[in-house]
Design a protein around this motif. Structure first.
Motif, PDB file in Angstrom:
ATOM      1  N   MET A 261      25.945 -47.692  62.914  1.00  0.00           N
ATOM      2  CA  MET A 261      26.288 -48.616  63.768  1.00  0.00           C
ATOM      3  C   MET A 261      25.115 -49.413  64.668  1.00  0.00           C
ATOM      4  N   THR A 262      25.194 -50.655  64.686  1.00  0.00           N
ATOM      5  CA  THR A 262      24.431 -51.109  66.267  1.00  0.00           C
ATOM      6  C   THR A 262      25.234 -51.432  67.037  1.00  0.00           C
ATOM      7  N   VAL A 263      24.763 -50.801  68.328  1.00  0.00           N
ATOM      8  CA  VAL A 263      24.509 -51.400  69.749  1.00  0.00           C
ATOM      9  C   VAL A 263      24.098 -51.616  70.332  1.00  0.00           C
ATOM     10  N   GLY A 264      24.915 -52.290  71.197  1.00  0.00           N
ATOM     11  CA  GLY A 264      23.614 -53.598  71.933  1.00  0.00           C
ATOM     12  C   GLY A 264      24.292 -52.726  73.951  1.00  0.00           C
ATOM     13  N   ILE A 265      23.602 -52.259  74.362  1.00  0.00           N
ATOM     14  CA  ILE A 265      24.067 -52.152  75.589  1.00  0.00           C
ATOM     15  C   ILE A 265      23.237 -53.110  76.583  1.00  0.00           C
ATOM     16  N   ILE A 266      23.488 -53.690  77.558  1.00  0.00           N
ATOM     17  CA  ILE A 266      23.606 -54.586  78.691  1.00  0.00           C
ATOM     18  C   ILE A 266      23.720 -54.075  79.574  1.00  0.00           C
ATOM     19  N   GLY A 267      22.264 -53.499  80.805  1.00  0.00           N
ATOM     20  CA  GLY A 267      22.591 -53.824  81.452  1.00  0.00           C
ATOM     21  C   GLY A 267      21.369 -52.047  81.455  1.00  0.00           C
ATOM     22  N   CYS A 268      20.786 -51.601  81.883  1.00  0.00           N
ATOM     23  CA  CYS A 268      19.840 -49.942  81.833  1.00  0.00           C
ATOM     24  C   CYS A 268      19.685 -49.015  83.232  1.00  0.00           C
TER      25      CYS A 268
ATOM     26  N   ASP B 230      22.675 -58.926  66.133  1.00  0.00           N
ATOM     27  CA  ASP B 230      23.062 -57.856  64.940  1.00  0.00           C
ATOM     28  C   ASP B 230      24.090 -57.101  65.385  1.00  0.00           C
ATOM     29  N   ALA B 231      24.087 -56.944  66.787  1.00  0.00           N
ATOM     30  CA  ALA B 231      25.297 -55.630  67.052  1.00  0.00           C
ATOM     31  C   ALA B 231      26.695 -56.210  66.878  1.00  0.00           C
ATOM     32  N   GLU B 232      26.889 -54.745  66.349  1.00  0.00           N
ATOM     33  CA  GLU B 232      28.272 -54.596  65.963  1.00  0.00           C
ATOM     34  C   GLU B 232      29.237 -54.334  67.190  1.00  0.00           C
ATOM     35  N   LEU B 233      28.861 -53.857  68.048  1.00  0.00           N
ATOM     36  CA  LEU B 233      29.970 -53.256  70.124  1.00  0.00           C
ATOM     37  C   LEU B 233      28.178 -53.542  71.212  1.00  0.00           C
ATOM     38  N   ILE B 234      29.062 -54.124  72.043  1.00  0.00           N
ATOM     39  CA  ILE B 234      28.299 -54.360  73.402  1.00  0.00           C
ATOM     40  C   ILE B 234      29.109 -54.017  73.976  1.00  0.00           C
TER      41      ILE B 234
END
Ligand code: NAI
Length: 381
Positions: free
Chosen positions: A1-8, A79-83
């Protein structure tokens, strides 16, 4: 799946590593380009070291790196399925970011926050579709710590809870479900490990070295409370204590200490700054001291801290913050306690835990030593 992470930062980069390890396409977004470059090169270095130690194949290392995209462009998240959001711990900023990403992602995308101390419900309230917002709380370091707390907001749909749980478990993590209350499970129940230890030290009953020694030798904890606070960093640990205390409407059970506040004011954050409760040499090794402590005195310290921890675990169960099984799992997997606190209470005998707390209350007459109604009535957990 495509996972978006905000903040590195510390957490975002760690969570990205975990998600990428399990073959997800990971997009890490941060507003700070320098932070992105630093996080990217730190991760490359970490993976390189793992490969050198033989813990990671070259192929896997490359796969993890290839799975992660680092960017400052929020639109890449479409297109992220989970952020999973892991930005600064500030409710106004988090609410703004959630409202902003909602306009970018699809309707089906699940929006999670890694917050340690803010209300998931208040973050969900900033969204047009609050039913898909949830807390997914990793522990530091995210790549190593097994536990993840899943925290539904008041508005969260039950299908989202089940979905989040199964995704995180597919990343080889142990999940527990917690009610959306201050500190969730771990950061609530663990407070006395630090605060009661500090109180014993402040009263001059024992030195920090003796308290750490007692809890390790006779309590079986991997680290003593002062060593652990120095490792976590007093900036982080004090903030959690203060936030939990404020969130519980200034309940004196959770009142922070002046000793730790002063360390923060002095910027003596612990191991990372060379000084905290302990001083660290240039090799960053804690200055060890010889000990010749009286066993009975050490055991009294352990009983006192443990009784306070058991109260917290019992009260969390009493207030339906989590199931008994999840409370035990949370403390053994999230902070590596040698055993579950409720099982521990059974072993010691509930009447002995009660006696320790009764004696403390009798001596101090402080609300801090009141205990859960469940502890008053239960014979065995
Ligand atoms: P950090 O300070 O290491 O990193 C935060 C990152 O977010 C920075 O790179 C910053 O540039 C970025 N950022 C700030 N505002 C942003 C915005 N509006 N949009 C995009 N990026 C933004 O923070 P850390 O320690 O990783 O914590 C992140 C979250 O995880 C917080 O909510 C914290 O409470 C939680 N948390 C922290 C733990 C810890 O031990 N540090 C443990 C578990 C949860």
């Amino acid at each position: 799946m495509t996972v978006g992470i905000i903040g590195c930062g510390t957490m975002g980069a760690g969570i990205a590593q975990v998600a990428a390890t399990f073959k997800n396409k990971v997009i890490v977004v941060d507003t700070n380009e320098d932070a992105l470059n630093k996080a990217n090169s730190n991760l490359q270095e970490t993976l390189q070291k793992l490969q050198q130690k033989g813990k990671l194949s070259e192929e896997k290392r490359k796969e993890i790196i290839d799975n992660i995209q680092w960017t400052s462009d929020f639109h890449t998240l479409q297109d992220a399925e989970l952020i999973i959001e892991a930005i600064i711990e500030n409710i106004d900023i988090k609410q703004k970011v959630f409202a902003q990403i909602e306009s970018i992602v699809s309707e089906k995308c699940v929006l999670a926050t890694n917050t340690s101390s803010l209300s998931i419900t208040s973050i969900a309230a900033a969204c047009a579709k609050p039913h898909r917002v949830i807390g997914i709380h990793f522990f530091n370091p995210a790549a190593i710590m097994q536990l993840v707390e899943i925290i539904p907001a008041l508005q969260t749909d039950s299908t989202i809870v089940a979905h989040a749980k199964s995704v995180i478990e597919s990343w080889n993590k142990v999940t527990v479900i917690a009610k959306d209350t201050p500190g969730f499970i771990v950061n609530r129940i663990a407070r006395p490990f630090y605060s009661e230890a500090i109180r014993i030290y402040e009263e001059g009953i024992a030195s920090i070295e003796m308290i750490d020694f007692s809890l390790k030798k006779y309590g079986g904890f991997k680290m003593g409370p002062f060593e652990l606070m120095d490792l976590i960093g007093h900036d982080v640990n004090y903030t959690v204590t203060e936030t939990v205390w404020k969130s519980f409407y200034f309940d004196t059970k959770y009142t922070p200490s002046f000793s730790q506040k002063r360390l923060v004011e002095a910027k003596w954050f612990g191991k990372k700054s060379g000084r905290g409760f302990y001083q660290y040499t240039s090799q960053n090794e804690q200055v060890k001291q010889e000990n010749n402590y009286d066993e009975t005195a050490c055991r009294i310290i352990v009983n006192r801290v443990l009784a306070m921890l058991i109260h917290e675990a019992a009260n969390a169960l009493y207030l339906n913050i989590a199931t008994k099984q999840d409370i035990e799992l949370a403390m053994t997997k999230g902070v590596n306690y040698p055993k579950g606190l409720l099982e521990w209470a059974n072993e010691i005998g509930i009447e002995n835990v009660r006696k320790t707390l009764d004696d403390l209350y009798e001596y101090y007459h402080e609300e801090r030593y009141r205990y859960s109604p469940l502890l008053k009535t239960i014979k065995q957990f």
